[in-house]
Design a protein around this motif. Structure first.
Motif, PDB file in Angstrom:
ATOM      1  N   VAL A  49       0.844  -1.198   0.000  1.00 26.96           N
ATOM      2  CA  VAL A  49       0.000   0.000   0.000  1.00 26.96           C
ATOM      3  C   VAL A  49       0.879   1.248   0.000  1.00 26.96           C
ATOM      4  N   ARG A  50       1.926   1.223   0.785  1.00 24.06           N
ATOM      5  CA  ARG A  50       2.882   2.355   0.756  1.00 24.06           C
ATOM      6  C   ARG A  50       3.447   2.529  -0.649  1.00 24.06           C
ATOM      7  N   GLN A  51       3.743   1.403  -1.281  1.00 26.89           N
ATOM      8  CA  GLN A  51       4.292   1.461  -2.640  1.00 26.89           C
ATOM      9  C   GLN A  51       3.263   2.000  -3.625  1.00 26.89           C
ATOM     10  N   TRP A  52       1.991   1.615  -3.471  1.00 22.73           N
ATOM     11  CA  TRP A  52       0.943   2.111  -4.356  1.00 22.73           C
ATOM     12  C   TRP A  52       0.834   3.632  -4.262  1.00 22.73           C
ATOM     13  N   VAL A  53       0.863   4.157  -3.047  1.00 17.76           N
ATOM     14  CA  VAL A  53       0.797   5.610  -2.865  1.00 17.76           C
ATOM     15  C   VAL A  53       2.031   6.266  -3.478  1.00 17.76           C
ATOM     16  N   ALA A  54       3.197   5.672  -3.263  1.00 14.98           N
ATOM     17  CA  ALA A  54       4.433   6.214  -3.855  1.00 14.98           C
ATOM     18  C   ALA A  54       4.355   6.191  -5.379  1.00 14.98           C
ATOM     19  N   ASP A  55       3.817   5.115  -5.938  1.00 14.25           N
ATOM     20  CA  ASP A  55       3.666   5.018  -7.399  1.00 14.25           C
ATOM     21  C   ASP A  55       2.703   6.080  -7.926  1.00 14.25           C
ATOM     22  N   ALA A  56       1.598   6.297  -7.210  1.00 12.90           N
ATOM     23  CA  ALA A  56       0.631   7.331  -7.620  1.00 12.90           C
ATOM     24  C   ALA A  56       1.302   8.702  -7.608  1.00 12.90           C
ATOM     25  N   ARG A  57       2.073   8.965  -6.582  1.00 10.49           N
ATOM     26  CA  ARG A  57       2.767  10.254  -6.497  1.00 10.49           C
ATOM     27  C   ARG A  57       3.823  10.377  -7.601  1.00 10.49           C
ATOM     28  N   ALA A  58       4.505   9.277  -7.905  1.00 11.33           N
ATOM     29  CA  ALA A  58       5.516   9.298  -8.967  1.00 11.33           C
ATOM     30  C   ALA A  58       4.886   9.564 -10.340  1.00 11.33           C
ATOM     31  N   LEU A  59       3.625   9.156 -10.500  1.00  7.39           N
ATOM     32  CA  LEU A  59       2.907   9.432 -11.749  1.00  7.39           C
ATOM     33  C   LEU A  59       2.420  10.879 -11.819  1.00  7.39           C
ATOM     34  N   GLY A  60       2.594  11.613 -10.740  1.00  8.04           N
ATOM     35  CA  GLY A  60       2.214  13.022 -10.725  1.00  8.04           C
ATOM     36  C   GLY A  60       0.935  13.344  -9.983  1.00  8.04           C
ATOM     37  N   PHE A  61       0.309  12.349  -9.371  1.00  7.82           N
ATOM     38  CA  PHE A  61      -0.904  12.611  -8.594  1.00  7.82           C
ATOM     39  C   PHE A  61      -0.549  13.287  -7.276  1.00  7.82           C
ATOM     40  N   GLN A  62      -1.344  14.263  -6.893  1.00  4.32           N
ATOM     41  CA  GLN A  62      -1.261  14.800  -5.542  1.00  4.32           C
ATOM     42  C   GLN A  62      -2.195  13.954  -4.687  1.00  4.32           C
ATOM     43  N   VAL A  63      -1.725  13.553  -3.519  1.00  4.02           N
ATOM     44  CA  VAL A  63      -2.488  12.691  -2.629  1.00  4.02           C
ATOM     45  C   VAL A  63      -2.723  13.428  -1.315  1.00  4.02           C
ATOM     46  N   VAL A  64      -3.970  13.428  -0.871  1.00  6.64           N
ATOM     47  CA  VAL A  64      -4.336  14.004   0.416  1.00  6.64           C
ATOM     48  C   VAL A  64      -5.201  12.987   1.146  1.00  6.64           C
ATOM     49  N   LEU A  65      -4.888  12.737   2.405  1.00  6.42           N
ATOM     50  CA  LEU A  65      -5.678  11.830   3.227  1.00  6.42           C
ATOM     51  C   LEU A  65      -6.849  12.606   3.827  1.00  6.42           C
ATOM     52  N   VAL A  66      -8.036  12.018   3.758  1.00  7.54           N
ATOM     53  CA  VAL A  66      -9.232  12.656   4.316  1.00  7.54           C
ATOM     54  C   VAL A  66      -9.953  11.595   5.148  1.00  7.54           C
ATOM     55  N   SER A  67      -9.933  11.783   6.467  1.00 13.67           N
ATOM     56  CA  SER A  67     -10.452  10.759   7.374  1.00 13.67           C
ATOM     57  C   SER A  67     -11.423  11.353   8.384  1.00 13.67           C
ATOM     58  N   ASN A  68     -12.402  10.563   8.776  1.00 12.83           N
ATOM     59  CA  ASN A  68     -13.287  10.950   9.861  1.00 12.83           C
ATOM     60  C   ASN A  68     -12.658  10.631  11.219  1.00 12.83           C
ATOM     61  N   ASN A  69     -11.517   9.976  11.211  1.00 15.98           N
ATOM     62  CA  ASN A  69     -10.843   9.584  12.444  1.00 15.98           C
ATOM     63  C   ASN A  69     -10.158  10.786  13.096  1.00 15.98           C
ATOM     64  N   HIS A  70      -9.602  10.568  14.279  1.00 16.14           N
ATOM     65  CA  HIS A  70      -8.980  11.624  15.072  1.00 16.14           C
ATOM     66  C   HIS A  70      -7.613  12.034  14.513  1.00 16.14           C
ATOM     67  N   SER A  71      -7.107  13.137  14.989  1.00 17.73           N
ATOM     68  CA  SER A  71      -5.889  13.717  14.429  1.00 17.73           C
ATOM     69  C   SER A  71      -4.648  12.855  14.655  1.00 17.73           C
ATOM     70  N   LEU A  72      -4.554  12.147  15.776  1.00 23.17           N
ATOM     71  CA  LEU A  72      -3.385  11.295  16.012  1.00 23.17           C
ATOM     72  C   LEU A  72      -3.276  10.224  14.933  1.00 23.17           C
ATOM     73  N   ARG A  73      -4.389   9.601  14.585  1.00 23.07           N
ATOM     74  CA  ARG A  73      -4.398   8.561  13.541  1.00 23.07           C
ATOM     75  C   ARG A  73      -3.953   9.157  12.204  1.00 23.07           C
ATOM     76  N   VAL A  74      -4.486  10.309  11.853  1.00 27.13           N
ATOM     77  CA  VAL A  74      -4.130  10.943  10.580  1.00 27.13           C
ATOM     78  C   VAL A  74      -2.673  11.380  10.589  1.00 27.13           C
ATOM     79  N   ASP A  75      -2.201  11.913  11.702  1.00 26.17           N
ATOM     80  CA  ASP A  75      -0.793  12.317  11.803  1.00 26.17           C
ATOM     81  C   ASP A  75       0.143  11.127  11.570  1.00 26.17           C
ATOM     82  N   GLU A  76      -0.194   9.976  12.147  1.00 24.37           N
ATOM     83  CA  GLU A  76       0.621   8.761  11.952  1.00 24.37           C
ATOM     84  C   GLU A  76       0.664   8.373  10.475  1.00 24.37           C
ATOM     85  N   MET A  77      -0.483   8.428   9.815  1.00 29.28           N
ATOM     86  CA  MET A  77      -0.542   8.027   8.408  1.00 29.28           C
ATOM     87  C   MET A  77       0.142   9.049   7.491  1.00 29.28           C
ATOM     88  N   GLN A  78       0.072  10.321   7.836  1.00 32.11           N
ATOM     89  CA  GLN A  78       0.791  11.333   7.060  1.00 32.11           C
ATOM     90  C   GLN A  78       2.288  11.030   7.064  1.00 32.11           C
TER      91      GLN A  78
END
Length: 167
Positions: A49-78
């Motif tokens: 999954v990390r590689q998939w996100v890296a591949d998407a970014r390498a293709l030029g996609f901007q990626v933003v995480l959007v979660s209903n979860n709390h900030s600690l969870r999102v900070d870890e994933m960022q």
């Protein structure tokens, strides 16, 4: 029913045709975290999954995480994905989704919303007018509220499958 219908429905992230998204003008990806990128009860995303996100970014996609979860969870994933993220998004409301699009600097038609839930990710994305991609949830264990909504979601998905198979 139209607001609950994704533009694309896949079993996992690896089935998302990134090059095809580029050809239709998609440049930004808003991605849900729990059970889309990472199992709800896991603290780290899988290597592929990390590689998939890296591949998407390498293709030029901007990626933003959007979660209903709390900030600690999102900070870890960022930190894992090295992308910006928004917590407590309150999807399907549009406020945070609009912020994510503004952050990327794109028009709505240039952005896709990727997530595992019809009533948050797909509904929010469709209400906003972005391309929506429904991904089969990674794991059945989920936040208590999600377990209450899943039976209704299963009925909607069943109707969509019947409609898709009859056409």
């Amino acid at each position: 029913m139209k607001l609950l219908q994704p533009n694309l429905w896949v079993d996992n992230l690896h089935e998302i045709p990134l090059q095809q998204l580029q050809t239709i003008g998609i440049r930004g990806l808003m991605i849900d975290i729990d059970n889309t990128l990472v199992a709800w009860d896991k603290s780290e995303p899988a290597t592929e999954v990390r590689q998939w996100v890296a591949d998407a970014r390498a293709l030029g996609f901007q990626v933003v995480l959007v979660s209903n979860n709390h900030s600690l969870r999102v900070d870890e994933m960022q930190a894992f994905f090295m992308v910006h993220g928004f917590s407590k998004a309150k999807k399907p409301t549009l406020g945070t989704l609009k912020k994510a699009i503004r952050l990327m600097g794109f028009q709505r038609q240039q952005v896709a919303m990727i997530g595992d839930q019809i009533f948050t990710d797909v509904l929010g994305g469709n209400r906003l007018g972005v391309y929506t991609i429904l991904v089969t949830p990674i794991k059945s264990k989920e936040f208590w509220w999600t377990t209450l909504v899943r039976p209704l979601e299963a009925r909607v998905l069943h109707r969509m499958k019947k409609f898709r198979n009859s056409g």
